[in-house]
Design a protein around this motif. Sequence first.
Motif, PDB file in Angstrom:
ATOM      1  N   ARG A   1     -13.161  -3.221  -6.521  1.00 45.41           N
ATOM      2  CA  ARG A   1     -11.781  -2.796  -6.768  1.00 45.41           C
ATOM      3  C   ARG A   1     -11.655  -2.003  -8.067  1.00 45.41           C
ATOM      4  O   ARG A   1     -10.952  -2.380  -8.982  1.00 45.41           O
ATOM      5  CB  ARG A   1     -10.872  -4.016  -6.762  1.00 45.41           C
ATOM      6  N   LYS A   2     -12.315  -0.892  -8.141  1.00 40.55           N
ATOM      7  CA  LYS A   2     -12.380  -0.092  -9.367  1.00 40.55           C
ATOM      8  C   LYS A   2     -11.003   0.404  -9.831  1.00 40.55           C
ATOM      9  O   LYS A   2     -10.730   0.441 -11.022  1.00 40.55           O
ATOM     10  CB  LYS A   2     -13.350   1.063  -9.171  1.00 40.55           C
ATOM     11  N   ASP A   3     -10.136   0.772  -8.898  1.00 41.11           N
ATOM     12  CA  ASP A   3      -8.784   1.205  -9.275  1.00 41.11           C
ATOM     13  C   ASP A   3      -8.022   0.063  -9.938  1.00 41.11           C
ATOM     14  O   ASP A   3      -7.316   0.269 -10.928  1.00 41.11           O
ATOM     15  CB  ASP A   3      -7.994   1.706  -8.064  1.00 41.11           C
ATOM     16  N   ALA A   4      -8.178  -1.136  -9.406  1.00 34.30           N
ATOM     17  CA  ALA A   4      -7.525  -2.304 -10.004  1.00 34.30           C
ATOM     18  C   ALA A   4      -8.062  -2.556 -11.407  1.00 34.30           C
ATOM     19  O   ALA A   4      -7.304  -2.861 -12.328  1.00 34.30           O
ATOM     20  CB  ALA A   4      -7.731  -3.538  -9.123  1.00 34.30           C
ATOM     21  N   HIS A   5      -9.369  -2.398 -11.585  1.00 37.97           N
ATOM     22  CA  HIS A   5      -9.973  -2.619 -12.908  1.00 37.97           C
ATOM     23  C   HIS A   5      -9.411  -1.636 -13.931  1.00 37.97           C
ATOM     24  O   HIS A   5      -9.103  -2.016 -15.061  1.00 37.97           O
ATOM     25  CB  HIS A   5     -11.491  -2.496 -12.839  1.00 37.97           C
ATOM     26  N   ARG A   6      -9.272  -0.371 -13.538  1.00 35.88           N
ATOM     27  CA  ARG A   6      -8.681   0.629 -14.442  1.00 35.88           C
ATOM     28  C   ARG A   6      -7.251   0.241 -14.802  1.00 35.88           C
ATOM     29  O   ARG A   6      -6.829   0.355 -15.957  1.00 35.88           O
ATOM     30  CB  ARG A   6      -8.711   2.016 -13.799  1.00 35.88           C
ATOM     31  N   PHE A   7      -6.492  -0.220 -13.822  1.00 37.52           N
ATOM     32  CA  PHE A   7      -5.112  -0.659 -14.050  1.00 37.52           C
ATOM     33  C   PHE A   7      -5.075  -1.800 -15.061  1.00 37.52           C
ATOM     34  O   PHE A   7      -4.332  -1.752 -16.037  1.00 37.52           O
ATOM     35  CB  PHE A   7      -4.492  -1.083 -12.711  1.00 37.52           C
TER      36      PHE A   7
ATOM     37  N   ARG B   1       2.388   1.852  -4.050  1.00 40.61           N
ATOM     38  CA  ARG B   1       1.536   1.839  -5.239  1.00 40.61           C
ATOM     39  C   ARG B   1       1.847   3.021  -6.152  1.00 40.61           C
ATOM     40  O   ARG B   1       2.423   4.014  -5.746  1.00 40.61           O
ATOM     41  CB  ARG B   1       0.065   1.856  -4.822  1.00 40.61           C
ATOM     42  N   SER B   2       1.480   2.859  -7.416  1.00 38.16           N
ATOM     43  CA  SER B   2       1.673   3.866  -8.461  1.00 38.16           C
ATOM     44  C   SER B   2       3.144   4.130  -8.758  1.00 38.16           C
ATOM     45  O   SER B   2       3.505   5.215  -9.211  1.00 38.16           O
ATOM     46  CB  SER B   2       0.958   5.182  -8.090  1.00 38.16           C
TER      47      SER B   2
ATOM     48  N   SER C   1       0.813  -1.224   0.000  1.00 43.30           N
ATOM     49  CA  SER C   1       0.000   0.000   0.000  1.00 43.30           C
ATOM     50  C   SER C   1       0.843   1.269   0.000  1.00 43.30           C
ATOM     51  O   SER C   1       0.393   2.305  -0.500  1.00 43.30           O
ATOM     52  CB  SER C   1      -0.952   0.009   1.198  1.00 43.30           C
TER      53      SER C   1
END
Length: 138
Positions: free
Chosen positions: A114-120, A82-83, A79
Amino acid sequence: MRELTTEEDFQSAFPLIRQLRNDLSREKYAELLHAMRKEGYRLFGLERDGEWMALAGAGIRHNFYNGRHLFVYDLVTDSHQRSKGYGAMLLTHLEAWARANGCEKVELTSGVQRKDAHRFYERKMGYNRTGWVFRKEL
């Protein structure tokens, strides 16, 4: 980047795996890891200065709709890290490893929240959302 193979490796990975699977106790982790490894589960990690930056657990599987493929069960970046590209580096490594081992595809699932993961996965890594996963507790 390397595959984790020793008991020491697996134990040192637990805190990071727990960031993804926060309901997992150390005992249950050890029990499930033992069973999963018998079924071909492999754990790969990106390490810096003795600390795990990212981990990915995967296994080669076969089925009618994917043929021989790599299924990614776990992908987690610390955590605090990230990024920074660690997840992309690890997933790219897994894709190359899958190709070298005769896989036709890579597949993974991700929780609906997990929307951020989906975008990734979709925007950065070029994955396509192809279906829904249904689960029923027994």
